[in-house]
Design a protein around this motif. Structure first.
Motif, short mmCIF file in Angstrom:
data_model
loop_
_atom_site.label_atom_id
_atom_site.label_comp_id
_atom_site.label_asym_id
_atom_site.label_seq_id
_atom_site.Cartn_x
_atom_site.Cartn_y
_atom_site.Cartn_z
N SER A 202 69.59 16.25 37.77
CA SER A 202 69.14 17.42 37.03
C SER A 202 69.41 17.34 35.54
CB SER A 202 69.80 18.69 37.58
OG SER A 202 69.37 18.94 38.90
N CYS A 203 70.54 16.76 35.16
CA CYS A 203 70.89 16.78 33.74
C CYS A 203 71.47 15.48 33.21
CB CYS A 203 71.85 17.93 33.44
SG CYS A 203 73.45 17.79 34.27
N GLY A 204 71.53 14.44 34.04
CA GLY A 204 72.02 13.16 33.57
C GLY A 204 73.52 13.11 33.36
N ARG A 205 74.25 14.05 33.94
CA ARG A 205 75.69 14.10 33.81
C ARG A 205 76.31 14.35 35.18
NH1 ARG A 205 76.71 18.33 29.05
NH2 ARG A 205 78.72 17.29 28.89
N SER A 206 77.53 13.88 35.37
CA SER A 206 78.18 14.06 36.66
C SER A 206 78.74 15.47 36.78
CB SER A 206 79.31 13.05 36.84
OG SER A 206 80.37 13.33 35.94
N ALA A 207 79.11 15.85 37.99
CA ALA A 207 79.68 17.17 38.22
C ALA A 207 81.00 17.33 37.48
CB ALA A 207 79.88 17.38 39.73
N ILE A 208 81.83 16.28 37.46
CA ILE A 208 83.11 16.38 36.77
C ILE A 208 82.92 16.46 35.26
CG2 ILE A 208 83.44 13.88 36.68
CD1 ILE A 208 86.17 16.59 37.01
N GLU A 209 81.89 15.78 34.72
CA GLU A 209 81.62 15.88 33.28
C GLU A 209 81.27 17.31 32.89
OE1 GLU A 209 79.72 12.02 31.31
OE2 GLU A 209 78.69 12.59 33.16
N LEU A 210 80.44 17.97 33.69
CA LEU A 210 80.07 19.36 33.39
C LEU A 210 81.30 20.26 33.44
CD1 LEU A 210 76.74 19.72 35.40
CD2 LEU A 210 76.99 19.61 32.92
N LEU A 211 82.14 20.05 34.45
CA LEU A 211 83.33 20.88 34.60
C LEU A 211 84.31 20.67 33.45
CD1 LEU A 211 85.15 22.80 36.18
CD2 LEU A 211 85.88 20.87 37.60
N GLN A 212 84.57 19.41 33.10
CA GLN A 212 85.50 19.14 32.01
C GLN A 212 84.95 19.61 30.67
OE1 GLN A 212 88.42 18.97 33.19
NE2 GLN A 212 89.13 17.01 32.36
N ASP A 213 83.65 19.46 30.47
CA ASP A 213 83.04 19.92 29.22
C ASP A 213 83.23 21.42 29.05
OD1 ASP A 213 81.72 19.32 26.85
OD2 ASP A 213 79.74 19.66 27.69
N ARG A 214 83.07 22.15 30.15
CA ARG A 214 83.24 23.61 30.10
C ARG A 214 84.69 23.98 29.76
NH1 ARG A 214 83.52 27.82 28.57
NH2 ARG A 214 82.95 29.80 29.53
N ARG A 215 85.63 23.30 30.39
CA ARG A 215 87.04 23.61 30.17
C ARG A 215 87.45 23.25 28.73
NH1 ARG A 215 90.41 20.75 34.75
NH2 ARG A 215 92.02 22.33 34.37
N ILE A 216 87.00 22.11 28.25
CA ILE A 216 87.40 21.69 26.91
C ILE A 216 86.72 22.54 25.84
CG2 ILE A 216 87.41 19.77 25.26
CD1 ILE A 216 89.42 19.57 27.61
N PHE A 217 85.49 23.00 26.09
CA PHE A 217 84.86 23.93 25.14
C PHE A 217 85.71 25.19 25.02
CE2 PHE A 217 82.36 27.71 24.28
CZ PHE A 217 81.76 27.37 23.08
N GLU A 218 86.16 25.71 26.15
CA GLU A 218 86.98 26.93 26.12
C GLU A 218 88.28 26.66 25.37
OE1 GLU A 218 87.00 31.02 27.23
OE2 GLU A 218 85.47 29.47 27.38
N ALA A 219 88.84 25.48 25.58
CA ALA A 219 90.07 25.13 24.87
C ALA A 219 89.84 25.10 23.36
CB ALA A 219 90.58 23.77 25.36
#
Length: 264
Positions: A202-219
């Protein structure tokens, strides 16, 4: 009908969004208010609810509150982002929309509506707040009409995209708990392997990449906009230790949390 005060409406040029830092637009995040992106020049990619598509000039992308997204915005990209405010009572779509506006009169109509909203927001004339709110309502009508025109042309999302949309919504509810991809996949009734395969599709990224990206953005948001201690930020986002948070943050951004804060 009540109207939203212009103090809660924000029209922001794409160039200003880009100037605020690429991480503020590209990293996965959600907003507590609806947003409309109207591109008038340039191209790039945008990910909404875990689905990545290309955008070009005369694309209108509506993102409801609470929907995860991130997009590229380079120096050659122009347009306007409309933030409707948290408490808007304007009738807006409930689902994300990606509209490719081909008709010249429809392009002119949204450009004129945005100009009128901005003009009233900048005005000191009597009743300018009500006028801005009513023009914003017309923008909602424009969105409804344009989405109705393309609804028959837009294919129904396939199973993988529907699954990734469910994953991003579930992730948004749980990412602060330190939950793993495996646990999220289990709640969705699938395996982590299948979830990652769908995310890649769907987006060329893994499930863990999406999850970590969300957490680090919030950080990064918390580091740049609050005085919360670094250790508390990591703890609030589910990292089990300060060292783990620092390693994850540095891996994603290239700098430590403290160095990032000093650079803001």
């Amino acid at each position: 009908m009540s109207v939203i005060p212009p103090s809660k409406i924000r029209l922001v040029a794409m160039s200003r969004l880009a100037a605020a830092g690429r991480w503020r637009v590209e990293a996965m995040r959600t907003l507590s208010e609806p947003c409309l992106l109207w591109f008038t020049k340039g191209q790039g990619r945008i990910t909404v609810a875990g689905v990545t598509r290309g955008y070009t000039a005369h694309n209108a992308i509506f993102i409801p509150a609470g929907v995860m997204h991130g997009f590229e915005v380079g120096q050659q990209v122009f347009g306007t982002a409309v933030f409707f405010g948290k408490d808007t009572d304007i009738t807006l779509p409930q689902e994300p929309l990606h509209l490719r506006i081909r008709e010249a009169h429809a392009q002119q109509e949204i450009n004129l509506t945005l100009d009128m909203i901005q003009r009233e927001m900048d005005s000191l004339s009597p009743a300018h707040e009500r006028a801005a709110g009513h023009h914003l309502g017309l923008l909602g009508v424009w969105l409804e009409r344009q989405s109705a025109k393309v609804s028959l042309e837009t294919p129904r999302p396939d199973a993988a995209r529907r699954l990734v949309a469910r994953y991003t919504a579930l992730m948004e509810l749980n990412f602060r708990r330190g939950i793993s991809v495996g646990e999220l996949a289990c709640e969705l009734g699938i395996t982590a392997t299948h979830l990652t395969r769908c995310c890649q599709e769907s987006c060329g990224r893994s499930a863990i990449e999406l999850l970590q990206d969300r957490r680090i953005f919030e950080a990064r948001q918390l580091l740049s906009e609050t005085n919360m201690p670094v250790g508390k930020i990591g703890e609030s986002l589910g990292f089990t230790s300060a060292a783990y948070f620092t390693r994850a943050f540095q891996h994603r951004t290239g700098v430590s949390p403290s160095a990032f804060r000093r650079g803001q």
